[in-house]
Design an enzyme around this catalytic site. Structure first.
Site, short mmCIF file in Angstrom:
data_model
loop_
_atom_site.label_atom_id
_atom_site.label_comp_id
_atom_site.label_asym_id
_atom_site.label_seq_id
_atom_site.Cartn_x
_atom_site.Cartn_y
_atom_site.Cartn_z
N CYS A 193 37.05 3.69 -46.86
CA CYS A 193 37.47 4.51 -47.99
C CYS A 193 36.26 5.30 -48.50
CB CYS A 193 38.02 3.62 -49.10
SG CYS A 193 38.36 4.54 -50.61
N ARG A 235 44.37 7.82 -39.89
CA ARG A 235 44.35 7.89 -41.36
C ARG A 235 43.07 7.26 -41.88
NH1 ARG A 235 43.44 4.89 -45.65
NH2 ARG A 235 44.83 3.24 -44.98
N ASP A 236 42.96 5.93 -41.84
CA ASP A 236 41.77 5.25 -42.38
C ASP A 236 40.53 5.67 -41.59
OD1 ASP A 236 40.12 3.39 -43.72
OD2 ASP A 236 41.68 1.86 -43.73
N ASN A 276 37.30 -0.48 -40.11
CA ASN A 276 38.34 -1.51 -40.02
C ASN A 276 38.03 -2.43 -38.84
OD1 ASN A 276 39.61 0.97 -41.23
ND2 ASN A 276 41.35 -0.42 -41.42
N1 COA Z 1 49.05 16.29 -52.15
C1 COA Z 1 48.50 17.52 -52.26
N2 COA Z 1 47.88 17.97 -53.35
C2 COA Z 1 47.85 17.16 -54.41
C3 COA Z 1 48.43 15.88 -54.38
C4 COA Z 1 49.04 15.44 -53.19
N3 COA Z 1 49.57 14.24 -53.06
N4 COA Z 1 48.25 15.30 -55.58
C5 COA Z 1 47.57 16.18 -56.35
N5 COA Z 1 47.34 17.31 -55.63
C6 COA Z 1 46.63 18.51 -56.06
C7 COA Z 1 47.18 19.10 -57.33
O1 COA Z 1 48.20 19.98 -57.04
C8 COA Z 1 45.96 19.79 -57.89
O2 COA Z 1 45.73 20.99 -57.20
P1 COA Z 1 45.05 22.27 -57.89
O3 COA Z 1 43.65 21.83 -58.26
O4 COA Z 1 45.05 23.28 -56.81
O5 COA Z 1 45.89 22.56 -59.07
C9 COA Z 1 44.82 18.86 -57.52
O6 COA Z 1 45.28 18.12 -56.36
C10 COA Z 1 44.45 17.88 -58.62
O7 COA Z 1 45.65 17.24 -59.05
P2 COA Z 1 45.63 16.01 -60.07
O8 COA Z 1 47.01 15.53 -60.28
O9 COA Z 1 44.80 16.38 -61.27
O10 COA Z 1 44.91 14.92 -59.20
P3 COA Z 1 43.47 14.30 -59.31
O11 COA Z 1 42.43 15.34 -59.09
O12 COA Z 1 43.41 13.46 -60.54
O13 COA Z 1 43.50 13.35 -58.02
C11 COA Z 1 44.81 12.09 -56.44
C12 COA Z 1 44.44 12.31 -57.91
C13 COA Z 1 45.50 10.73 -56.36
C14 COA Z 1 45.75 13.17 -55.99
C15 COA Z 1 43.54 12.12 -55.58
O14 COA Z 1 42.55 11.34 -56.16
C16 COA Z 1 43.80 11.66 -54.18
O15 COA Z 1 44.49 12.29 -53.41
N6 COA Z 1 43.19 10.51 -53.78
C17 COA Z 1 43.38 9.93 -52.48
C18 COA Z 1 42.22 9.06 -52.15
C19 COA Z 1 42.37 8.42 -50.78
O16 COA Z 1 43.21 8.75 -49.98
N7 COA Z 1 41.46 7.47 -50.52
C20 COA Z 1 41.40 6.81 -49.28
C21 COA Z 1 42.56 5.93 -48.97
S1 COA Z 1 42.58 4.44 -49.90
ZN ZN Z 2 41.10 0.53 -45.13
#
Ligand code: COA
Ligand code: ZN
Length: 303
Positions: free
Chosen positions: A236, A12-13, A245
């Site tokens: 990240c 994951r990370d 890590n």
């Molecule tokens: N799984 C799959 N798809 C997802 C989802 C999830 N958990 N959450 C949102 N989506 C999809 C939506 O369906 C949408 O799809 P579309 O463009 O095809 O309609 C798109 O992502 C955008 O959705 P929205 O709710 O507007 O999200 P966002 O663009 O504001 O992003 C997060 C928010 C949280 C979903 C996104 O920033 C994210 O996944 N971040 C993770 C970061 C991460 O893991 N960092 C490292 C670890 S700390």
């Molecule tokens: Zn980390």
């Protein structure tokens, strides 16, 4: 000596930060090999937006194909309700919810203010309704690469809000390796007092070479759960300057040498760690896989 539990986060990370997609087959084979090494937990993947984290877009397939070893918990990172639905569907043993203690990092990483994340994660906890244990990882708990220092009270305040919702555990994450041992001693002391009934895990990055010093300080302070990443991969993608890590095998090697029971098979772990450069296509920061254990002796030079 006290038993210490490890949670492996490399798939994951570690993999979320790689530039080349790691094939699904490789991820499954790696998780299956890790399942034989003695971990308490393996964080297999994340159910995030595939646009945000394209490297983990195969999360369902990986969760569906890994072999589940008895005694190992298979956890996944979840940022919102959509992620929680996918995680439950994939029969995750634990949901590891994530938000940042830093407003700026939360906006960069999760594209929403902290209050909106908290509301979304409250929705997740209601949806799960006690059927699956929930852990919460608080990013930037020791400092933010954009805001700088993070106050201990702020970390405790967010932890308390989740504790009030009935979560099983909290992970304090040092997302970009800003923690130093004196700070860790203070944070650990306060968190253990405040969250006595919860599983407390520490998640260190070795960005500034302080990772194992921080692990040791936390162990001395009574912490018995750590995240680690094989080979020392990780970071990240939405935290400027993030790097790997703590290397799980280096941490286990140190704790083993000191006589701690980690429940891990270090020889087996090192054999898997030695595969990491081939898997990711570049060298990795972990040191013991290259140097060997302190008990691996070299022949004396011929006189
Ligand atoms: N799984 C799959 N798809 C997802 C989802 C999830 N958990 N959450 C949102 N989506 C999809 C939506 O369906 C949408 O799809 P579309 O463009 O095809 O309609 C798109 O992502 C955008 O959705 P929205 O709710 O507007 O999200 P966002 O663009 O504001 O992003 C997060 C928010 C949280 C979903 C996104 O920033 C994210 O996944 N971040 C993770 C970061 C991460 O893991 N960092 C490292 C670890 S700390
Ligand atoms: Zn980390």
């Amino acid at each position: 000596m006290k038993r210490i539990y490890f949670n492996e986060v490399v798939t994951r990370d570690g993999f979320q930060m790689e530039s080349a997609f790691i094939p699904t087959d490789t991820k499954v084979v790696l998780v299956d090999a890790l399942s034989e090494c003695g971990y308490a937990k393996i964080e297999v993947t994340s159910f995030t937006s595939p646009k945000a984290i394209p490297m983990l877009r195969d999360a369902e397939e990986v969760m569906g194909r890994i072999r589940r070893a008895p005694g190992v918990e298979y956890t996944v990172l979840v940022p919102n309700v959509r992620g929680a639905e996918r995680a439950l569907e994939s029969r995750a043993d634990e949901l590891n919810l994530v938000m940042s203690v830093s407003e700026t990092h939360n906006l960069a990483n999760l594209r929403m203010p902290r209050e909106k994340s908290f509301a979304a994660l409250t929705g997740v906890i209601r949806l799960v309704d006690g059927r699956t244990p929930v852990n919460v990882s608080l990013s930037c708990s020791f400092g933010c690469p954009m805001e700088g220092a993070v106050a201990l009270d702020e970390v405790l305040r967010w932890g308390e809000r989740f504790a009030a919702l009935g979560v099983r555990g909290l992970t304090l994450c040092d997302t970009t390796g800003m923690a130093h041992p004196a700070q860790v001693a203070q944070w650990v002391d306060a968190a253990q007092r405040r969250f006595a009934g919860l599983q407390l895990t520490l998640h260190f990055h070795n960005t500034r070479g302080m990772g194992l010093a921080n692990v040791l300080t936390a162990v001395q302070g009574g912490v018995d759960r750590f995240d680690g990443s094989l080979g020392g991969l990780g970071g990240c993608p939405y935290a400027p300057g993030a790097s790997g890590n703590i290397s799980t095998e280096d941490a286990i090697h140190m704790l083993d040498a000191m006589g701690h029971d980690t429940g891990m098979d270090l020889d087996r772990l090192l054999a898997v760690a030695r595969r990491m450069p081939d898997i990711v296509g570049h060298s990795v920061p972990g040191q013991v896989a290259r140097a060997g254990r302190i008990t691996d002796l070299h022949p004396a030079p011929v006189q």
